[in-house]
Write an enzyme that holds these catalytic residues in place. Structure first.
Site, short mmCIF file in Angstrom:
data_model
loop_
_atom_site.label_atom_id
_atom_site.label_comp_id
_atom_site.label_asym_id
_atom_site.label_seq_id
_atom_site.Cartn_x
_atom_site.Cartn_y
_atom_site.Cartn_z
N ILE A 1 7.40 2.89 -8.14
CA ILE A 1 6.51 3.75 -7.80
C ILE A 1 6.98 5.03 -7.91
O ILE A 1 7.93 5.77 -7.08
CB ILE A 1 6.24 3.62 -6.14
CG1 ILE A 1 5.51 2.22 -5.97
CG2 ILE A 1 5.10 4.47 -5.71
CD1 ILE A 1 5.34 1.83 -4.53
N HIS B 1 1.04 1.31 4.77
CA HIS B 1 0.02 1.93 4.47
C HIS B 1 -1.14 0.68 4.05
O HIS B 1 -2.11 0.60 4.46
CB HIS B 1 -0.04 2.88 3.23
CG HIS B 1 0.09 2.35 1.87
ND1 HIS B 1 0.99 2.28 1.28
CD2 HIS B 1 -1.06 1.88 1.08
CE1 HIS B 1 0.52 1.76 -0.08
NE2 HIS B 1 -0.60 1.69 -0.22
N PRO C 1 0.03 1.31 -5.24
CA PRO C 1 1.28 1.27 -5.04
C PRO C 1 1.61 -0.13 -4.25
O PRO C 1 2.67 -0.39 -4.50
CB PRO C 1 1.40 2.76 -3.90
CG PRO C 1 0.25 3.59 -4.47
CD PRO C 1 -0.91 2.52 -5.05
N GLU C 2 0.82 -0.47 -3.56
CA GLU C 2 0.98 -1.75 -3.10
C GLU C 2 -0.30 -2.62 -2.63
O GLU C 2 -1.37 -2.02 -2.57
CB GLU C 2 1.82 -1.86 -1.56
CG GLU C 2 3.29 -1.60 -1.67
CD GLU C 2 3.54 0.00 -1.61
OE1 GLU C 2 4.70 0.36 -2.00
OE2 GLU C 2 2.68 0.99 -1.37
N THR C 3 -0.25 -3.70 -2.79
CA THR C 3 -1.42 -4.80 -2.66
C THR C 3 -0.74 -5.64 -1.41
O THR C 3 0.20 -6.43 -1.73
CB THR C 3 -1.78 -5.43 -3.87
OG1 THR C 3 -2.68 -4.49 -4.68
CG2 THR C 3 -2.86 -6.49 -3.42
#
Length: 295
Positions: A217, A73, A44-46
Site C-alpha cells: 500500500i 478501517h 487497500p484491505e478486504t
C-alpha cells in the site's frame, strides 16, 4: 459466485475515507481465492467473514498482495455491513482475528446504525534510535529539522506496528515527497507495517499520512488501527488533555489523496498507563457486486 461489497470507512460520504472490500460469506473460500478476490477489488484491505456464531465473527484480512493480521478501517466497514444485513442488532459482538478478540460496539442515530467502535489491543511501544531520525525524515522527503521535538517519535502498536514520525505542522505533512523504496526498507528494518507521519492541528486533533509499501500500500487513505496507537501513545506521554481517566481526540487523514476521513479515538488511563483504547468511525456503502474466480 461470491457476493461482495465495497464500503467507505471513516466517512459518511461514499467515495471518501478509506475503501474496504467486505465479504460476509467467505467460509467456503480458500486462502488463494481470498487473495485473488482482494487483488480483484484492489482496495487497500478486504475483510472476509469465515464464520458467524453466537455473537462472534471470525475474520481474515487481505491487502491486494498479502494477508495481514488486522485492519481498522475494514473492521469499521464490516461492522456497518453486518448491521445493515441484519446480522448485528447492536448487542455484544466480538471479532476473532489473528491479533486476538476485538470487541465491537454499534452506535445508532434515530434508530439507524451510524458509527462502529472497536476495542484495540493494549498499547505496545518500542524506541527508535536517534540515528534513524534523519533516515526517516529523508525517506519522507524532509530535512530532519522539520521533525517536531515535543511529540513522540516511536514505534507503537495496538494491533499493527507503525513507526510514528511527528512533524511541525500540517503544511509540511501535505508537502511530503515519500521515497517509497526507502520507506519499505526502513519498515522492514524496524519491524513495522508502515511509516506514519503526523502533525498537530489542535489540542487533541492531528492530521496524518500513512505509507505502507511493505504490505503493498503506497499510501493508506485512513488508518484506524494506527490512529488508535497514535492517540494511546500521546496519552501515555502526557500530550493529550485528560478528564478523569479519559483522553481522546480525532485524526484527520486522506486529504492528500482527495479522500478525507476522520478517526475518533478514546483512551482510558490509570495514571500514565493505557488501560483501554477504542477507535470509532462512520461508514458508507459504495457498491455491491459478485465475483467468480477464474484460475
Amino acid at each position: 459466485m461470491i457476493a461482495y461489497c465495497e464500503v467507505s470507512a471513516f466517512t459518511d460520504t461514499p467515495g471518501q475515507g478509506n475503501r474496504a472490500g467486505v465479504v460476509l460469506e467467505a467460509g467456503a473460500l480458500s486462502e488463494a481465492e481470498m487473495q485473488a478476490l482482494a487483488a480483484f477489488l484492489d482496495a487497500p484491505e478486504t475483510v472476509f467473514v469465515t464464520r458467524m456464531q453466537d455473537g462472534a465473527v471470525r475474520v481474515r484480512y487481505f491487502t491486494p498482495t498479502q494477508e495481514i493480521d488486522f485492519c481498522g478501517h475494514a473492521t469499521v466497514a464490516l461492522g456497518l455491513r453486518l448491521a445493515q444485513a441484519g446480522h448485528w442488532t447492536g448487542g455484544p459482538l466480538v471479532l476473532e482475528t489473528l491479533v486476538g478478540r476485538i470487541p465491537l460496539t454499534l452506535e445508532a442515530e434515530a434508530g439507524v446504525p451510524a458509527r462502529v467502535w472497536m476495542g484495540q489491543r493494549g498499547l505496545e511501544t518500542r524506541p527508535v534510535a536517534l540515528g534513524l531520525r534523519r533516515d526517516l525524515a529523508e525517506a519522507l522527503g524532509l530535512d530532519e529539522r522539520m521533525i517536531h521535538r515535543g511529540l513522540p517519535l516511536a514505534s507503537a502498536s495496538t494491533g499493527l506496528w507503525s513507526v510514528f514520525v511527528p512533524l511541525l505542522d500540517s503544511m509540511i505533512l501535505d508537502g511530503l515527497e515519500p521515497d517509497l523504496p526507502r520507506i519499505h526498507a526502513l519498515s522492514d528494518a524496524l519491524g513495522v507495517v508502515s511509516v506514519y507521519a503526523y502533525a498537530p492541528v489542535g489540542v487533541n486533533r492531528f492530521a496524518a499520512r500513512d505509507f505502507a509499501p511493505a504490505v503493498g500500500i503506497p499510501e493508506d487513505p485512513v488508518t484506524g488501527s494506527a490512529a488508535g496507537a497514535l492517540l494511546a501513545l500521546l496519552a501515555r506521554e502526557g500530550r493529550l488533555p485528560v478528564r478523569g481517566d479519559r483522553a481522546g481526540g480525532v485524526v484527520y487523514q486522506g486529504h492528500a489523496l482527495g479522500t478525507p476521513g476522520e478517526v475518533e479515538v478514546e483512551v482510558t488511563l490509570a495514571g500514565q498507563t493505557v488501560q483501554e483504547v477504542r477507535v470509532g468511525g462512520r461508514a458508507a456503502l459504495d457498491r455491491e457486486g459478485s465475483w467468480t474466480w477464474e484460475k
